[in-house]
Design a protein around this motif. Structure first.
Motif, PDB file in Angstrom:
ATOM      1  N   SER A 199     -36.588  -9.536  50.940  1.00 19.49           N
ATOM      2  CA  SER A 199     -36.550 -10.627  52.033  1.00 19.49           C
ATOM      3  C   SER A 199     -37.649 -10.656  53.063  1.00 19.49           C
ATOM      4  O   SER A 199     -38.061 -11.694  53.392  1.00 19.49           O
ATOM      5  N   LEU A 200     -38.185  -9.684  53.430  1.00 16.37           N
ATOM      6  CA  LEU A 200     -39.318  -9.529  54.310  1.00 16.37           C
ATOM      7  C   LEU A 200     -40.494 -10.355  53.557  1.00 16.37           C
ATOM      8  O   LEU A 200     -41.265 -10.903  54.433  1.00 16.37           O
ATOM      9  N   ASN A 201     -40.555  -9.869  52.383  1.00 16.54           N
ATOM     10  CA  ASN A 201     -41.908 -10.831  51.769  1.00 16.54           C
ATOM     11  C   ASN A 201     -41.702 -12.265  51.507  1.00 16.54           C
ATOM     12  O   ASN A 201     -42.651 -12.957  51.726  1.00 16.54           O
TER      13      ASN A 201
ATOM     14  N   LYS B 226     -44.047 -14.899  53.015  1.00 18.76           N
ATOM     15  CA  LYS B 226     -44.524 -16.307  52.092  1.00 18.76           C
ATOM     16  C   LYS B 226     -44.206 -17.550  52.679  1.00 18.76           C
ATOM     17  O   LYS B 226     -44.930 -18.400  52.760  1.00 18.76           O
ATOM     18  N   GLU B 227     -42.802 -17.580  53.286  1.00 17.01           N
ATOM     19  CA  GLU B 227     -42.500 -18.896  54.156  1.00 17.01           C
ATOM     20  C   GLU B 227     -42.967 -19.196  55.036  1.00 17.01           C
ATOM     21  O   GLU B 227     -43.681 -20.431  55.348  1.00 17.01           O
TER      22      GLU B 227
ATOM     23  N   ILE C  87     -48.162  -9.994  61.220  1.00 18.31           N
ATOM     24  CA  ILE C  87     -46.608  -9.724  61.264  1.00 18.31           C
ATOM     25  C   ILE C  87     -46.329  -8.322  62.100  1.00 18.31           C
ATOM     26  O   ILE C  87     -46.950  -7.294  61.681  1.00 18.31           O
ATOM     27  N   LEU C  88     -45.278  -8.483  62.861  1.00 18.28           N
ATOM     28  CA  LEU C  88     -44.577  -7.157  63.164  1.00 18.28           C
ATOM     29  C   LEU C  88     -43.241  -7.092  63.031  1.00 18.28           C
ATOM     30  O   LEU C  88     -42.672  -8.223  62.983  1.00 18.28           O
TER      31      LEU C  88
ATOM     32  N   ALA D 139     -42.140  -0.662  53.185  1.00 23.47           N
ATOM     33  CA  ALA D 139     -42.418  -1.029  51.710  1.00 23.47           C
ATOM     34  C   ALA D 139     -42.969  -2.310  51.636  1.00 23.47           C
ATOM     35  O   ALA D 139     -43.636  -2.754  50.495  1.00 23.47           O
ATOM     36  N   ALA D 140     -43.013  -3.140  52.727  1.00 24.46           N
ATOM     37  CA  ALA D 140     -43.626  -4.504  52.780  1.00 24.46           C
ATOM     38  C   ALA D 140     -44.927  -4.344  53.206  1.00 24.46           C
ATOM     39  O   ALA D 140     -45.752  -5.436  53.157  1.00 24.46           O
TER      40      ALA D 140
END
Length: 222
Positions: free
Chosen positions: A150-152, A156-157, A165-166, A180-181
């Motif tokens: 979801s974070l990835n 991307k969006e 990104i924080l 992980a991201a």
């Protein structure tokens, strides 16, 4: 380095929801003649979605084989739909932080393991509409945090690079998601868990007040 977006966990990060979660689960357990789930147990049972919260509550009450799980999921969902806003409020300093981020033209996003409808209701009724650029709750077919999918998807969006990104959260699950991201993680001490858990799960920063996020953004831009 320029920070262009801040992604927030919901429960224990943006909103104080502990009373509501404890109330809804206790009411669910009482439906089956079981014991209440107090705030201290709730803070450690939540974080990986409603189903896991129900499972842990049933096991705590002696249903180790989760024989009541299927029906309990349904009961909890019904109760949560009615009472999910009970005592819910933004943490001190959150509303001011969100306004400052908007003033700086920094995108804001919510990423939660709570259901999509639940997240949207919490945000709409407690914080307001139009505050966040994206809202991501639990979605069918997409694994929950700490899986980074979801974070990835959010990154991307937004169309930003990962070093722009924080990610802000209050639990091991959140820190593991950021790791992980491969994005910068901020662990908050006003939420459900303690500093030890955040450090053990490799938080890049640990803060005591929301306004410290602005300091981190300024530092990153030097």
């Amino acid at each position: 380095m320029m920070i262009r977006a801040v992604v927030f966990d919901l429960d224990g990060t943006l909103l104080y929801t502990l009373d509501a979660l404890s109330y809804c689960m206790s009411k669910t357990m009482r439906h089956f003649g079981l014991g209440d789930i107090d705030n201290e147990h709730t803070r450690y049972f939540v974080g990986e979605g409603a189903r896991k919260f129900v499972d842990r509550s049933l096991i705590y009450n002696g249903d180790k084989d989760l024989k009541l799980a299927k029906k309990a999921y349904e009961v909890y969902d019904e109760i949560f739909e009615k009472d999910c806003l009970r005592g819910v409020k933004p943490y001190d300093g959150i509303m001011e932080l969100l306004q400052e981020l908007k003033n700086l033209n920094i995108k804001t996003v919510v990423l939660s393991n709570k259901s999509q409808l639940g997240v949207e209701k919490n945000i709409k009724d407690v914080i307001g509409e139009g505050v966040f650029d994206l809202i991501y709750g639990e979605r069918e077919g997409i694994p929950k945090k700490p899986d980074p999918t979801s974070l990835n998807m959010i990154i991307k969006e937004l169309g930003f690079s990962k070093d722009e990104i924080l990610y802000v959260g209050d639990t091991a699950t959140d820190m593991q998601t950021a790791l992980a991201a491969n994005v910068i993680s901020i662990g908050v001490l006003w939420g459900f868990r303690d500093e030890k858990e955040l450090r053990e799960n490799k938080a890049d920063y640990i803060i005591e007040e929301p306004k410290e996020i602005l300091d981190i953004i300024i530092e990153a831009q030097r």
